[in-house]
Write an enzyme that holds these catalytic residues in place. Structure first.
Site, PDB file in Angstrom:
ATOM      1  NE  ARG A  54      -0.171  -1.051   4.655  1.00 42.74           N
ATOM      2  CZ  ARG A  54      -0.383   0.146   5.169  1.00 42.74           C
ATOM      3  NH1 ARG A  54      -1.319   0.321   6.093  1.00 42.74           N
ATOM      4  NH2 ARG A  54       0.326   1.191   4.775  1.00 42.74           N
ATOM      5  NE  ARG A 102       3.086   0.623   7.194  1.00 46.75           N
ATOM      6  CZ  ARG A 102       2.704   1.899   7.313  1.00 46.75           C
ATOM      7  NH1 ARG A 102       2.102   2.319   8.424  1.00 46.75           N
ATOM      8  NH2 ARG A 102       2.921   2.757   6.332  1.00 46.75           N
ATOM      9  CG  HIS A 155       1.663  -5.628   4.587  1.00 44.87           C
ATOM     10  ND1 HIS A 155       1.398  -5.502   5.932  1.00 44.87           N
ATOM     11  CD2 HIS A 155       2.668  -4.748   4.321  1.00 44.87           C
ATOM     12  CE1 HIS A 155       2.205  -4.599   6.447  1.00 44.87           C
ATOM     13  NE2 HIS A 155       2.995  -4.132   5.501  1.00 44.87           N
ATOM     14  CG  HIS A 178       0.983   4.843   1.753  1.00 47.70           C
ATOM     15  ND1 HIS A 178       0.192   4.301   0.751  1.00 47.70           N
ATOM     16  CD2 HIS A 178       1.508   3.778   2.420  1.00 47.70           C
ATOM     17  CE1 HIS A 178       0.236   2.980   0.817  1.00 47.70           C
ATOM     18  NE2 HIS A 178       1.027   2.643   1.822  1.00 47.70           N
ATOM     19  CE1 TYR A 205      -2.418  -1.902  -1.966  1.00 48.70           C
ATOM     20  CE2 TYR A 205      -1.809   0.316  -1.317  1.00 48.70           C
ATOM     21  CZ  TYR A 205      -1.724  -1.044  -1.141  1.00 48.70           C
ATOM     22  OH  TYR A 205      -0.929  -1.552  -0.139  1.00 48.70           O
ATOM     23  CE  LYS A 223       6.789   1.195   7.003  1.00 51.04           C
ATOM     24  NZ  LYS A 223       7.196   0.978   5.613  1.00 51.04           N
TER      25      LYS A 223
END
Length: 300
Positions: free
Chosen positions: A249, A150, A246, A272, A281, A174
């Site tokens: 990414r 990110r 993004h 994720h 995706y 995250k």
């Protein structure tokens, strides 16, 4: 209302200290819950959060919908309210959880915008390697496309997170979760050139700065600063598509899957928590395949 705002502060403190959530996630919680508290205090005229019943939350969500908020925004507000009331009940501030039977609206999943491989190649070749700005910009773009990290992770990288001889980057994502992502030869070369030749010309500060990517003041590059650089380079490259921070990414993930990469491996590299987030995706890949078929098959 002041008491409610104080309870919100306690909740935000809990998210920071105990949950370790990312800054942007915490700001999102705070923004959603401030509007919720304002609504129940002023519109529903409730004296305290313990007076909230399920119907008032339904009214609030309906109020947001009338304002034209998307289902994604409604789902986010619902999640924020649910987490808040669960916290209040656990801390014995309230004696019930009015959000327990509130259903989250299903957000409309929009496919992320991605660049074609040719467009990525053009963008990556755009920075002119004639000065330290070009070396930095080239290294940033190559690193983003090579790893799928990110932009917030990119600007927080430190020199010690890059391991060129081993060919990997250490990234804190995250929830303060660490992940190790491999680096390709091209990205390694661009980073080595920037670290050895470009970065020393940015590092003007008397105090040691460990952040990898610096601005012209010798300080860490900001998200807004990167966004301006990306927009300018995209214009120079002649890319007409709408870009977001993004975009590389999304392109990284889509191109890996198009070329046969394992979904679980892509999930791990992207950081994720849930594989369903990564599966978007695969839909992008199928949509692109359909476009190619429609364009080139004689009987499409």
């Amino acid at each position: 209302m002041q008491v409610m705002n104080d309870q919100l502060k306690d909740f935000i403190h809990y998210l920071v200290v105990e949950k370790g959530l990312a800054k942007n996630t915490i700001l999102s919680y705070e923004r959603d819950l401030k509007s919720y508290i304002k609504y129940v205090a002023k519109v529903e005229k409730l004296p305290e959060l313990n007076a909230v019943q399920r119907l008032y939350i339904v009214h609030f969500l309906a109020h947001l919908k009338e304002q034209g908020k998307s289902s994604k925004t409604l789902a986010r507000h619902t999640a924020s309210i649910r987490a808040f009331h669960q916290f209040l009940l656990r801390e014995k501030v309230t004696d019930h959880d009015p959000s327990v039977h509130i259903e989250s609206p299903q957000p409309e999943r929009t496919l992320p915008k991605v660049l074609s491989m040719a467009e990525v190649e053009t963008l990556l070749e755009t920075p002119k390697l004639v000065n330290h700005f070009g070396l930095r910009n080239k290294a940033m773009l190559e690193l983003l496309y090579a790893t799928g990290i990110r932009v917030s992770e990119l600007i927080n990288l430190e020199i010690g997170d890059i391991h060129l001889s081993m060919g990997f980057v250490r990234c804190i994502g995250k929830g303060n979760k660490e992940r190790i992502i491999p680096l390709g030869r091209t990205a390694q070369g661009a980073l080595e050139k920037y670290i050895n030749e470009g970065r020393p010309q940015f590092a003007k500060s008397k105090h040691k700065v460990d952040v990898l990517f610096l601005n012209h003041h010798g300080k860490g590059l900001t998200r807004q600063g990167f966004w301006k650089i990306l927009k300018r380079l995209a214009e120079e490259a002649g890319i007409q598509k709408e870009l977001t921070p993004h975009t590389l990414r999304h392109s990284f993930a889509t191109h890996l899957l198009e070329n046969g990469a394992d979904l679980r491996a892509v999930q791990e590299m992207l950081g994720h928590a849930d594989i369903s987030t990564t599966q978007i995706y695969t839909h992008v890949s199928k949509a692109r395949l359909k476009d190619v078929y429609s364009q080139f098959h004689p009987r499409a």
